[in-house]
Design a protein around this motif. Structure first.
Motif, PDB file in Angstrom:
ATOM      1  N   PRO A 268      22.872  -2.646   2.409  1.00  0.00           N
ATOM      2  CA  PRO A 268      23.164  -2.395   3.726  1.00  0.00           C
ATOM      3  C   PRO A 268      21.534  -2.511   4.269  1.00  0.00           C
ATOM      4  CG  PRO A 268      24.093  -0.396   2.631  1.00  0.00           C
ATOM      5  CD  PRO A 268      23.334  -1.498   1.533  1.00  0.00           C
ATOM      6  N   GLU A 269      21.185  -2.624   5.478  1.00  0.00           N
ATOM      7  CA  GLU A 269      19.772  -2.725   5.817  1.00  0.00           C
ATOM      8  C   GLU A 269      18.951  -1.500   5.464  1.00  0.00           C
ATOM      9  OE1 GLU A 269      17.332  -3.662  10.030  1.00  0.00           O
ATOM     10  OE2 GLU A 269      19.559  -3.228  10.096  1.00  0.00           O
ATOM     11  N   LYS A 270      19.407  -0.530   5.848  1.00  0.00           N
ATOM     12  CA  LYS A 270      18.763   0.996   5.475  1.00  0.00           C
ATOM     13  C   LYS A 270      18.781   1.016   4.350  1.00  0.00           C
ATOM     14  CE  LYS A 270      16.870   1.239   9.518  1.00  0.00           C
ATOM     15  NZ  LYS A 270      15.370   1.386   9.933  1.00  0.00           N
ATOM     16  N   ALA A 271      18.409   0.328   3.089  1.00  0.00           N
ATOM     17  CA  ALA A 271      18.645   0.845   1.648  1.00  0.00           C
ATOM     18  C   ALA A 271      17.345   0.628   1.011  1.00  0.00           C
ATOM     19  CB  ALA A 271      19.949   0.056   1.084  1.00  0.00           C
ATOM     20  N   ILE A 272      16.943   1.407  -0.074  1.00  0.00           N
ATOM     21  CA  ILE A 272      15.929   1.155  -0.945  1.00  0.00           C
ATOM     22  C   ILE A 272      16.161  -0.257  -1.565  1.00  0.00           C
ATOM     23  CG2 ILE A 272      15.097   2.011  -3.120  1.00  0.00           C
ATOM     24  CD1 ILE A 272      16.099   4.932  -2.362  1.00  0.00           C
ATOM     25  N   ARG A 273      14.719  -0.937  -1.588  1.00  0.00           N
ATOM     26  CA  ARG A 273      14.552  -2.317  -2.302  1.00  0.00           C
ATOM     27  C   ARG A 273      13.362  -2.043  -2.983  1.00  0.00           C
ATOM     28  NH1 ARG A 273      16.744  -6.976  -0.561  1.00  0.00           N
ATOM     29  NH2 ARG A 273      16.006  -7.485  -2.494  1.00  0.00           N
ATOM     30  N   ILE A 274      13.467  -1.980  -4.176  1.00  0.00           N
ATOM     31  CA  ILE A 274      12.329  -1.850  -4.981  1.00  0.00           C
ATOM     32  C   ILE A 274      11.237  -3.133  -4.870  1.00  0.00           C
ATOM     33  CG2 ILE A 274      11.156  -1.607  -7.263  1.00  0.00           C
ATOM     34  CD1 ILE A 274      12.576   0.898  -6.295  1.00  0.00           C
ATOM     35  N   MET A 275      10.061  -3.064  -4.554  1.00  0.00           N
ATOM     36  CA  MET A 275       9.106  -4.296  -4.449  1.00  0.00           C
ATOM     37  C   MET A 275       8.174  -4.285  -5.702  1.00  0.00           C
ATOM     38  SD  MET A 275      10.393  -5.246  -1.793  1.00  0.00           S
ATOM     39  CE  MET A 275       9.569  -6.695  -1.581  1.00  0.00           C
TER      40      MET A 275
ATOM     41  N   PHE B  89      11.076   4.055 -18.391  1.00  0.00           N
ATOM     42  CA  PHE B  89      11.157   2.711 -17.787  1.00  0.00           C
ATOM     43  C   PHE B  89      10.579   1.539 -18.406  1.00  0.00           C
ATOM     44  CE2 PHE B  89      10.505   6.518 -14.758  1.00  0.00           C
ATOM     45  CZ  PHE B  89      11.991   6.420 -14.370  1.00  0.00           C
ATOM     46  N   CYS B  90       9.403   1.542 -19.086  1.00  0.00           N
ATOM     47  CA  CYS B  90       9.121   0.303 -19.944  1.00  0.00           C
ATOM     48  C   CYS B  90       8.182   0.803 -21.051  1.00  0.00           C
ATOM     49  CB  CYS B  90       8.428  -0.322 -18.880  1.00  0.00           C
ATOM     50  SG  CYS B  90       7.021   0.713 -18.241  1.00  0.00           S
ATOM     51  N   GLY B  91       8.403   1.948 -21.797  1.00  0.00           N
ATOM     52  CA  GLY B  91       7.807   2.234 -22.961  1.00  0.00           C
ATOM     53  C   GLY B  91       6.547   3.232 -22.593  1.00  0.00           C
ATOM     54  N   ASP B  92       5.803   3.227 -23.544  1.00  0.00           N
ATOM     55  CA  ASP B  92       4.410   4.207 -23.270  1.00  0.00           C
ATOM     56  C   ASP B  92       3.182   3.217 -23.569  1.00  0.00           C
ATOM     57  OD1 ASP B  92       2.841   6.216 -23.618  1.00  0.00           O
ATOM     58  OD2 ASP B  92       3.336   7.347 -25.316  1.00  0.00           O
ATOM     59  N   PRO B  93       2.715   2.803 -22.301  1.00  0.00           N
ATOM     60  CA  PRO B  93       1.468   2.125 -22.393  1.00  0.00           C
ATOM     61  C   PRO B  93       0.182   2.592 -22.680  1.00  0.00           C
ATOM     62  CG  PRO B  93       2.074   2.571 -20.148  1.00  0.00           C
ATOM     63  CD  PRO B  93       3.181   3.242 -21.123  1.00  0.00           C
ATOM     64  N   TYR B  94       0.104   3.792 -22.788  1.00  0.00           N
ATOM     65  CA  TYR B  94      -1.095   4.743 -22.932  1.00  0.00           C
ATOM     66  C   TYR B  94      -0.705   5.847 -23.712  1.00  0.00           C
ATOM     67  CZ  TYR B  94      -5.773   6.136 -21.562  1.00  0.00           C
ATOM     68  OH  TYR B  94      -7.126   6.635 -21.422  1.00  0.00           O
ATOM     69  N   PRO B  95      -0.567   5.557 -25.063  1.00  0.00           N
ATOM     70  CA  PRO B  95      -0.003   6.978 -25.883  1.00  0.00           C
ATOM     71  C   PRO B  95      -1.043   7.976 -25.967  1.00  0.00           C
ATOM     72  CG  PRO B  95       0.269   4.646 -27.090  1.00  0.00           C
ATOM     73  CD  PRO B  95      -0.602   4.317 -25.671  1.00  0.00           C
ATOM     74  N   GLY B  96      -0.511   9.076 -25.856  1.00  0.00           N
ATOM     75  CA  GLY B  96      -1.103  10.332 -26.095  1.00  0.00           C
ATOM     76  C   GLY B  96      -1.818  10.888 -24.851  1.00  0.00           C
ATOM     77  N   LYS B  97      -1.784  10.074 -23.699  1.00  0.00           N
ATOM     78  CA  LYS B  97      -2.293  10.345 -22.442  1.00  0.00           C
ATOM     79  C   LYS B  97      -1.546  10.401 -21.050  1.00  0.00           C
ATOM     80  CE  LYS B  97      -6.622   9.678 -24.322  1.00  0.00           C
ATOM     81  NZ  LYS B  97      -7.598  10.483 -24.363  1.00  0.00           N
ATOM     82  N   GLY B  98      -1.921  11.202 -20.285  1.00  0.00           N
ATOM     83  CA  GLY B  98      -0.883  11.372 -19.012  1.00  0.00           C
ATOM     84  C   GLY B  98      -0.826  10.034 -18.161  1.00  0.00           C
ATOM     85  N   LYS B  99       0.310  10.019 -17.708  1.00  0.00           N
ATOM     86  CA  LYS B  99       0.674   8.616 -17.069  1.00  0.00           C
ATOM     87  C   LYS B  99       1.340   8.926 -15.766  1.00  0.00           C
ATOM     88  CE  LYS B  99       2.469   7.693 -21.160  1.00  0.00           C
ATOM     89  NZ  LYS B  99       1.492   8.427 -21.947  1.00  0.00           N
ATOM     90  N   TYR B 100       1.409   7.965 -14.697  1.00  0.00           N
ATOM     91  CA  TYR B 100       1.585   8.070 -13.485  1.00  0.00           C
ATOM     92  C   TYR B 100       2.669   6.844 -13.094  1.00  0.00           C
ATOM     93  CZ  TYR B 100      -2.099  11.061 -12.510  1.00  0.00           C
ATOM     94  OH  TYR B 100      -2.771  12.336 -12.533  1.00  0.00           O
ATOM     95  N   LEU B 101       3.754   6.937 -12.226  1.00  0.00           N
ATOM     96  CA  LEU B 101       4.703   6.018 -11.808  1.00  0.00           C
ATOM     97  C   LEU B 101       4.204   5.649 -10.618  1.00  0.00           C
ATOM     98  CD1 LEU B 101       7.003   4.310 -12.514  1.00  0.00           C
ATOM     99  CD2 LEU B 101       8.467   6.113 -11.574  1.00  0.00           C
ATOM    100  N   TYR B 102       3.961   4.526 -10.215  1.00  0.00           N
ATOM    101  CA  TYR B 102       3.521   3.825  -8.914  1.00  0.00           C
ATOM    102  C   TYR B 102       4.580   2.989  -8.378  1.00  0.00           C
ATOM    103  CZ  TYR B 102      -1.113   5.521 -10.237  1.00  0.00           C
ATOM    104  OH  TYR B 102      -2.478   6.252 -10.420  1.00  0.00           O
ATOM    105  N   VAL B 103       5.185   3.465  -7.313  1.00  0.00           N
ATOM    106  CA  VAL B 103       6.277   2.543  -6.793  1.00  0.00           C
ATOM    107  C   VAL B 103       6.247   2.058  -5.447  1.00  0.00           C
ATOM    108  CG1 VAL B 103       8.846   2.485  -6.438  1.00  0.00           C
ATOM    109  CG2 VAL B 103       7.871   3.923  -8.123  1.00  0.00           C
ATOM    110  N   GLU B 104       6.233   0.686  -5.093  1.00  0.00           N
ATOM    111  CA  GLU B 104       6.318   0.301  -3.648  1.00  0.00           C
ATOM    112  C   GLU B 104       7.723   0.041  -3.421  1.00  0.00           C
ATOM    113  OE1 GLU B 104       3.275  -2.623  -3.259  1.00  0.00           O
ATOM    114  OE2 GLU B 104       2.056  -1.316  -2.386  1.00  0.00           O
ATOM    115  N   TYR B 105       8.376   0.564  -2.112  1.00  0.00           N
ATOM    116  CA  TYR B 105       9.805  -0.154  -1.925  1.00  0.00           C
ATOM    117  C   TYR B 105      10.029  -0.415  -0.205  1.00  0.00           C
ATOM    118  CZ  TYR B 105      10.601   4.864  -0.842  1.00  0.00           C
ATOM    119  OH  TYR B 105      10.697   6.286  -0.232  1.00  0.00           O
ATOM    120  N   THR B 106      10.803  -0.753   0.147  1.00  0.00           N
ATOM    121  CA  THR B 106      11.188  -1.176   1.410  1.00  0.00           C
ATOM    122  C   THR B 106      12.360  -0.306   1.727  1.00  0.00           C
ATOM    123  OG1 THR B 106      12.287  -3.046   1.123  1.00  0.00           O
ATOM    124  CG2 THR B 106       9.921  -3.270   1.374  1.00  0.00           C
ATOM    125  N   CYS B 107      12.457   0.177   3.013  1.00  0.00           N
ATOM    126  CA  CYS B 107      13.569   0.830   3.777  1.00  0.00           C
ATOM    127  C   CYS B 107      13.658   0.088   4.916  1.00  0.00           C
ATOM    128  CB  CYS B 107      13.370   2.141   3.878  1.00  0.00           C
ATOM    129  SG  CYS B 107      14.650   3.114   4.920  1.00  0.00           S
TER     130      CYS B 107
END
Length: 153
Positions: A62-69, A115-133
């Motif tokens: 649908p037009e108003k749906a999440i689309r991960i960029m 989501f994709c493994g551990d790119p920085y072992p032993g350290k805190g990580k963040y998930l950054y997402v850009e998506y369209t609605c």
């Protein structure tokens, strides 16, 4: 026999007179600005809607749906043994989020290494997402173990 011929002739003439036929020309503007006219008949039109639904790889949303960029998971390190600067430790989480969230109105995720493994072992990580609605670009950021909610009202 005369009645059969008369009815057949009446039906034949009636079909030409009473059956409407859509014939038009569609104007298409190309990327270079050129406008071309294409003849279109009723048989050529197959439920075309501009901005109604989006289709990617065989999926219709649908037009108003999440689309991960884009989506990346990790962090930045400023610890470079005596040098000034930073190093990035990220992995691409887009494919995982597309499978989970694309096409939905609301998506809840627990941020972590799944989501994709551990790119920085032993350290805190963040998930950054850009998506369209629809036509609106949205951004979200959450740290490891937090719940991220993507929504498209």
């Amino acid at each position: 026999m005369f009645r059969f011929v008369f009815v057949f002739a009446l039906l034949a003439v009636g079909s030409f007179l009473f059956v409407p036929h859509l014939q038009a020309e569609m104007k298409i503007t190309l990327k270079d600005g050129k406008v071309i006219e294409v003849p279109v008949s009723e048989g050529d039109v197959k439920s075309i809607e501009y901005g109604g639904e989006q289709s990617v790889e065989g999926k219709v949303f649908p037009e108003k749906a999440i689309r991960i960029m884009s989506a990346k998971y990790g962090n930045i390190s400023f610890e470079l043994e005596g040098e000034l600067g930073y190093k990035q430790y990220f992995c691409n989480a887009k494919d995982s989020l597309v499978k989970i969230c694309d096409g939905k109105n609301k998506c809840r995720l627990i941020v972590g290494n799944k989501f994709c493994g551990d790119p920085y072992p032993g350290k805190g990580k963040y998930l950054y997402v850009e998506y369209t609605c629809g036509q609106k670009l949205k951004r979200a950021k959450k740290s490891q173990t937090e719940v991220m909610v993507l929504s498209c009202p």
